[in-house]
Design a protein around this motif. Structure first.
Motif, short mmCIF file in Angstrom:
data_model
loop_
_atom_site.label_atom_id
_atom_site.label_comp_id
_atom_site.label_asym_id
_atom_site.label_seq_id
_atom_site.Cartn_x
_atom_site.Cartn_y
_atom_site.Cartn_z
N UNK A 188 4.33 -0.84 -5.47
CA UNK A 188 3.21 -0.95 -6.54
C UNK A 188 3.56 -1.91 -7.82
N UNK A 189 4.95 -1.96 -7.68
CA UNK A 189 5.33 -3.23 -8.63
C UNK A 189 5.16 -4.57 -7.94
N UNK A 190 5.46 -4.89 -6.86
CA UNK A 190 4.87 -6.05 -6.39
C UNK A 190 3.46 -6.41 -6.36
N UNK A 191 2.79 -5.30 -5.85
CA UNK A 191 1.36 -5.37 -5.93
C UNK A 191 0.73 -5.95 -7.53
N UNK A 192 1.37 -5.24 -8.35
CA UNK A 192 0.92 -5.67 -9.77
C UNK A 192 1.31 -6.98 -10.12
N UNK A 193 2.82 -7.25 -9.97
CA UNK A 193 3.04 -8.59 -10.17
C UNK A 193 2.68 -9.83 -9.68
N UNK A 194 1.94 -9.58 -8.23
CA UNK A 194 1.31 -10.74 -7.67
C UNK A 194 -0.13 -10.21 -7.78
N UNK A 195 -0.52 -9.11 -8.40
CA UNK A 195 -2.00 -8.95 -8.36
C UNK A 195 -2.75 -8.78 -6.99
N UNK A 213 13.61 7.09 3.47
CA UNK A 213 13.94 6.51 2.23
C UNK A 213 13.52 5.29 2.14
N UNK A 214 13.22 4.34 3.25
CA UNK A 214 12.55 3.00 3.19
C UNK A 214 11.36 3.22 2.66
N UNK A 215 10.29 4.45 3.13
CA UNK A 215 9.06 4.58 3.08
C UNK A 215 8.88 4.68 1.45
N UNK A 216 9.81 5.90 1.13
CA UNK A 216 9.36 6.14 -0.41
C UNK A 216 9.90 5.25 -1.25
N UNK A 217 10.91 4.53 -0.97
CA UNK A 217 11.28 3.30 -1.88
C UNK A 217 10.13 2.18 -1.82
N UNK A 218 9.56 1.96 -0.60
CA UNK A 218 8.54 0.86 -0.47
C UNK A 218 7.48 1.36 -1.34
N UNK A 219 6.99 2.71 -1.33
CA UNK A 219 5.87 3.06 -2.24
C UNK A 219 5.95 2.50 -3.56
N UNK A 220 6.98 2.69 -4.20
CA UNK A 220 7.35 2.46 -5.50
C UNK A 220 7.69 0.87 -5.87
N UNK A 221 8.13 0.38 -4.99
CA UNK A 221 8.45 -1.33 -5.12
C UNK A 221 7.28 -1.83 -4.71
N UNK A 279 -2.20 -5.79 -5.23
CA UNK A 279 -2.81 -4.38 -5.03
C UNK A 279 -1.67 -3.80 -4.30
N UNK A 280 -1.58 -2.45 -4.49
CA UNK A 280 -0.40 -1.64 -3.84
C UNK A 280 -0.37 -1.84 -2.33
N UNK A 281 -1.44 -1.89 -1.65
CA UNK A 281 -1.11 -1.89 -0.23
C UNK A 281 -0.39 -3.14 0.44
N UNK A 282 -1.13 -4.30 -0.22
CA UNK A 282 -0.40 -5.44 0.06
C UNK A 282 1.20 -5.70 -0.54
#
Length: 481
Positions: free
Chosen positions: A137-144, A127-135, A146-149
């Motif tokens: 994405x949000x953090x990566x786009x908010x901070x520009x 659940x940590x992993x699945x939630x971290x994927x979606x969150x 990227x998804x991995x960072x």
């Protein structure tokens, strides 16, 4: 030191950083440190469910073929049934003052409890992993970045918050419930503006297998909270009403999950391929074109996921510490060990998130069904023992003594658990395995019902002898315990 004795002053100082880090872990919470009200369970579980992964879960019912109307109704049934089982676990917290999984030692043995504990850690990590994927994405786009960072940054913030512990978790729940309610109300209005919901709900074609799939998705979501729900009610005063804890917990988790899942089901039905695989982008696009900027919605998504991911990380730390202590002894966890357990969960979950981020939706569906298979028997055994067999009569010090009342391994319980898991397989339907009785049932997956009922009956038949053996014990609601 017994299970009831408070830590010494030097231990308190070592475990406290400016009063921010929780001192307690797997030891009993003394009455002098109990605080809070049952209503606090409502905001915690409302905030934990008003989040993007619950939206995806609701969408899965439509993605797999159910019509919007029956998907929403099936999700409602599953949230009520699964949420009721989950809320029964929450009521154990004030009585025992212990993390949820340590009570399993009374059924499985002090060391035998490691079997469900290992599976629980897998659950938390997944659940940590699945939630971290979606969150992420949000953090990566908010901070520009990227998804991995974004995934790495989000995981690090989660770990730091989890180290702080119980009070921080509940504070996050209060914030997330308020922010999430406002955000989902706004997104609901935007969805109604863009989608003809009436037309979506007008399709009344009923499919029993797809309806049961919807029930199973939401029931598994709720049942998966069971192994850690008492972790977040264990500080409540011992005499807190069990009914109050049950109803506030069920109200928060049921309302939050159904709200999010209904939104997801309607969004998936209205948007089709534009939603699946692009959940975060769709949600932000839906709301960001109005009065709320996209950045604010990315922040809301990250906050909602932070709340539940902290639950998963904190619960993972508790479960690892409980499993290790069953073999090594010890009733407290040092600050360094606490940070180490949290870091282990974080690193494992982050690696899985980075490896699986491109195929998240289908993998998550299989993961939910996997969880349901292994945790419904545990939940049935734990609840039958607490409410029917032992009737709240536990020898708390013996929970840490493999040579005491509960022994090291309770093989009969482990056998009941194994039978409960195996009995579900003929009824299980997933992408990697489909049982032989699924087709005769029209493709319906009813494995979770089997996993609840059969172990409860089996354990209830042989375990009353244990009730007689423990009849000399006082109820754990007695302040003298």
């Amino acid at each position: 030191m017994t299970l009831h004795e408070p830590m010494q002053d030097d231990e308190r100082g070592a475990a406290t950083v400016a009063g921010l880090v929780e001192r307690r872990s797997i030891d009993v919470i003394p009455d002098s440190e109990r605080h809070g009200r049952a209503a606090g369970q409502f905001t915690l579980w409302l905030g934990a469910n008003l989040q993007i992964t619950a939206v995806v879960t609701g969408a899965l019912a439509v993605v797999f073929g159910a019509g919007a109307l029956w998907a929403v109704l099936g999700l409602l049934v599953g949230n009520v049934l699964g949420g009721a089982v989950m809320a029964l676990h929450a009521a154990q917290g004030p009585r025992l003052g212990l993390p949820q999984m340590i009570s399993s030692r009374a059924q499985f043995g002090v060391r035998g409890a490691v079997v469900p504990l290992l599976l629980v850690v897998v659950m938390y990590t997944g659940f940590f992993a699945s939630g971290t994927v979606l969150a992420g994405q949000a953090v990566g786009r908010l901070t520009r970045l990227g998804d991995t960072a974004g995934i790495v940054v989000f995981a690090a913030v989660t770990a730091v918050t989890a180290v702080c512990g119980y009070r921080m978790v509940h504070a996050l729940g209060r914030i997330a419930s308020g922010v999430g309610a406002l955000a989902f109300a706004y997104l609901g209005v935007r969805l109604l503006e863009r989608t003809d919901v009436g037309a979506l709900l007008a399709h009344h074609t009923f499919s029993a297998p797809l309806f049961l799939l919807s029930v199973s998705l939401s029931a598994s979501w709720q049942l998966a909270f069971g192994p850690y729900v008492a972790d977040y009610s264990r500080y409540l005063p011992r005499q807190t009403s069990a009914r109050a804890v049950f109803w506030w917990t069920l109200g928060g988790t049921g309302l939050g999950a159904q709200w999010s899942m209904t939104f997801g089901a309607l969004a998936a039905a209205g948007a089709g391929g534009a939603f699946s695989g692009h959940e975060v982008g769709y949600v932000v696009g839906l709301g960001g074109g109005g009065t709320v900027p996209a950045g604010a919605l990315y922040l809301v998504i990250a906050l909602g996921k932070l709340t539940v991911n902290v639950l998963n990380t904190y619960g993972g730390f508790m479960s690892l510490a409980t499993g290790v202590s069953g073999f090594r002894g010890g009733r407290t966890v040092s600050p360094r060990a606490r940070a180490g357990y949290v870091a282990l969960v974080m690193v494992a979950g982050t690696v899985i998130a980075l490896l699986g981020k491109d195929s998240f939706l289908s993998s998550f569906a299989d993961f939910l069904i996997f969880l349901l298979t292994f945790f419904t028997p545990w939940s049935a055994i734990n609840l039958v023992d607490f409410y029917w067999v032992s009737r709240e009569r536990y020898d708390l010090p013996a929970l840490c003594d493999p040579h005491g009342r509960y022994g090291g391994w309770r093989w009969r319980t482990l056998l009941v658990y194994a039978v409960g898991v195996a009995a579900q397989l003929p009824f299980l339907s997933s992408s990697f395995y489909t049982g032989p009785l699924v087709a005769p049932l029209g493709g319906a997956d009813v494995s979770w019902l089997v996993g609840l009922v059969l172990p409860a009956l089996l354990y209830g038949v042989w375990a009353p002898a244990a009730r007689a053996a423990g009849s000399d014990l006082p109820r754990v609601s007695d302040p003298a315990v």
